[in-house]
Each structure stands twice: as C-alpha cells, then as structure tokens.
Scaffold this motif. Structure first.
Motif, short mmCIF file in Angstrom:
data_model
loop_
_atom_site.label_atom_id
_atom_site.label_comp_id
_atom_site.label_asym_id
_atom_site.label_seq_id
_atom_site.Cartn_x
_atom_site.Cartn_y
_atom_site.Cartn_z
N ASN A 166 39.62 46.97 45.84
CA ASN A 166 39.86 46.57 44.46
C ASN A 166 39.35 47.58 43.43
O ASN A 166 40.13 48.09 42.63
CB ASN A 166 39.22 45.20 44.20
CG ASN A 166 39.92 44.09 44.97
OD1 ASN A 166 40.94 43.57 44.54
ND2 ASN A 166 39.37 43.71 46.13
N GLY A 186 41.96 42.96 36.20
CA GLY A 186 42.53 42.12 37.24
C GLY A 186 41.95 42.43 38.61
O GLY A 186 41.72 41.52 39.42
N TRP A 189 38.57 40.70 38.91
CA TRP A 189 38.69 39.27 39.18
C TRP A 189 39.16 39.02 40.61
O TRP A 189 38.69 38.09 41.27
CB TRP A 189 39.66 38.63 38.19
CG TRP A 189 39.02 38.31 36.88
CD1 TRP A 189 39.09 39.02 35.72
CD2 TRP A 189 38.16 37.18 36.61
NE1 TRP A 189 38.35 38.42 34.73
CE2 TRP A 189 37.77 37.30 35.25
CE3 TRP A 189 37.71 36.11 37.36
CZ2 TRP A 189 36.94 36.37 34.64
CZ3 TRP A 189 36.87 35.19 36.76
CH2 TRP A 189 36.50 35.32 35.42
N MET A 190 40.07 39.85 41.08
CA MET A 190 40.54 39.70 42.46
C MET A 190 39.40 39.94 43.45
O MET A 190 39.27 39.23 44.45
CB MET A 190 41.68 40.68 42.74
CG MET A 190 42.22 40.60 44.16
SD MET A 190 42.83 38.94 44.59
CE MET A 190 44.26 38.83 43.49
N LEU A 194 38.28 37.05 46.02
CA LEU A 194 38.35 37.33 47.45
C LEU A 194 36.96 37.34 48.08
O LEU A 194 36.75 36.79 49.18
CB LEU A 194 39.03 38.68 47.67
CG LEU A 194 39.38 39.07 49.11
CD1 LEU A 194 40.24 38.01 49.76
CD2 LEU A 194 40.07 40.43 49.15
#
Length: 286
Positions: A166, A186, A189-190, A194
């Motif tokens: 990420n 984004g 946040w991912m 995860l």
C-alpha cells in the motif's frame, strides 16, 4: 562416610545425569498424565465480569504492576527506542504494539501461578511467578511459548507485506508524514483496513488456542495437546462469551498503549489475573 571433592569428570557425569532427568521430566510433561480432555463448562458474560473483579483484586493484592514495570516496560522502551532511531521501522510501530495481544499469554504465565497460589495461600510473593519454571511445567510452557512467538513473527511479516503493498516499499519520510499518508490517502485507509482484518484473524487464533492452555498446564498434569484441545473446546462451546472477552482484551490493550504504553503496566496484570479465573470457571480440575 568421608566426602571427597571429586574431579571434573565426576562433576560432568553428575551434571549430565541431572540434566538428563530434567529433560526426561519435561518430555513426560509434554505428554502429561491425562489422555482425554475434560468436559468444559458454559461461560456467561457475568463470569467475565467476575473474573475481571477478581483479577483487579489480585492486581492490588500482589502489586503485579510493579513487577511488570520492572520486567516488561524496559523491553517496551528498548523496542520504541530502536524504532525511533530507525525510520524504516516506523510502519511497524502499531503492529508491534498490537503484537502484545499475541504474546500476552506468555507474559502472564507468572500471574497465573500467583493467582493459583493466592486461592489457598494468603502469603504469596513475586517468587511464585518464577516457580512455574520447574520440570513438570517448563517443557509444555516453553513449547507453547515458541508457537506463540512463531505466530507473532508471522503477524509482523504480514504487516510488513501489507505496508509494502500500500504505502511502500520506501520507508516513510517522518512519523508526521506517515500519519498524514494513513489518514488522507486511499492506500493508507486500505492498509489500515487490511491490517486490522489480518490482525483480528491472528488474535482470534491465539485466543482460541491459548485462552485456558497455559493456566491448565500450570494447574494440572496434562500434556500440551490436551491443554490446547481443551482451550479450543472452551471457545467452541462459548463462542459469544469468548469473542466478548477478546474484544475486552483488545480494547483494554488499546487503551493501555496510551500514553507511551504506560497503561500496559496496569492493563496486562489485571487481564492476566482475570484469565486465570476464566480458566477456573470453564475447566474442571481432574
């Protein structure tokens, strides 16, 4: 009979003989004397509340916060210092903190013994925490500890990989920039979503296999396999209650990391003592 000093060869032979007996005792303890896991009891939310109250009473009675301050917090401080001086390790700050959930059962072994003795003895000192390292206990406890350390290392490797997917593979420029990337991108946040999902899976695994395992190994002459099966039976019979306990532990540990992990000095001992009473409520003595 006149005692002689002996010679180095006789000393070595005696030492090897004693070590052999200790290894044999530890190996026997891995198998244990019980061949069938016991029928576990039903746990309720009230049992959790009672365990926490008893855990808090033991915490005050034994002053186990001081023990953790002396033994555990310096280790935390060293880890934080290493991270502070190595920017590449900044992404591991939260995974290492969350890893206390996975290693907590190991850190609490001495607390289980103190609570066990405290049930029948009013004069229990910190020496009781070290008495678990005896022949009948040390083998299965060490093996279980190695399993949990292995799970912890897998979690750290997973967290590193999630970061690389990420926001990596480059290390963050600074702690402030790293926090900004997490909150405003984004990919950040991912990574959080995860990471929390994977971390929850690791935590659930450790909770299921260790909830009553180490307390049972300390309290009864059972083997490691029987103790783990019993813990899994407790989780299977009481999924809602055990999941609730997991949430309580996770929330308490999160609060304990503030400020600067100082809260863990209080949170870890209380949860450790309380876990002993959850074991006592769920697993009958053979």
């Amino acid at each position: 009979m006149v005692k002689t000093i002996g010679n180095p060869l006789s000393w070595a032979a005696q030492g090897l003989s004693g070590a052999g007996h200790m290894v044999g005792d530890a190996t026997d303890a891995l198998r244990g004397e019980v061949t069938q896991p016991p029928e576990v009891k039903t746990l309720t939310i009230e049992d959790l509340g009672l365990a926490l109250r008893k855990g808090y009473e033991d915490f005050k009675r034994f002053r186990s916060d001081v023990m953790f301050l002396v033994l555990i917090y310096p280790i935390i401080g060293v880890c934080l210092s290493v991270i502070a001086f190595n920017q590449a390790l900044l992404p591991m700050l939260f995974p290492l903190g969350a890893g206390f959930l996975l290693l907590g059962p190991i850190a609490a072994v001495g607390l289980y013994e103190m609570s066990r003795r405290g049930e029948r003895d009013t004069d229990v000192g910190w020496g009781a925490a070290l008495s678990v390292l005896k022949a009948q206990n040390v083998g299965p406890i060490l093996v279980m500890a190695l399993y949990l350390i292995g799970i912890f290392l897998l979690w750290i490797l997973s967290a590193m990989q999630i970061y690389h997917w990420n926001l990596g593979p480059q290390p963050p420029e600074s702690l402030g920039q790293f926090a900004l990337d997490i909150a405003t991108t984004g990919a950040g946040w991912m990574m959080v979503i995860l990471g929390m999902t994977v971390g929850a899976c690791f935590a659930a695994l450790v909770l299921a296999i260790s909830l009553t395992t180490l307390p049972m190994l300390i309290d009864q002459r059972v083997g490691l396999v029987i103790a783990v099966i019993t813990s899994l039976r407790v989780a299977r019979k009481n999924p809602v209650t055990v999941a609730t306990w997991g949430l309580i532990v996770a929330a308490s540990m999160l609060l304990g990391t503030l400020p600067f992990f100082l809260g863990l000095i209080v949170v870890l001992p209380i949860l450790g003592h309380a876990t002993w009473y959850i074991y006592r409520a769920a697993v009958p003595r053979g």
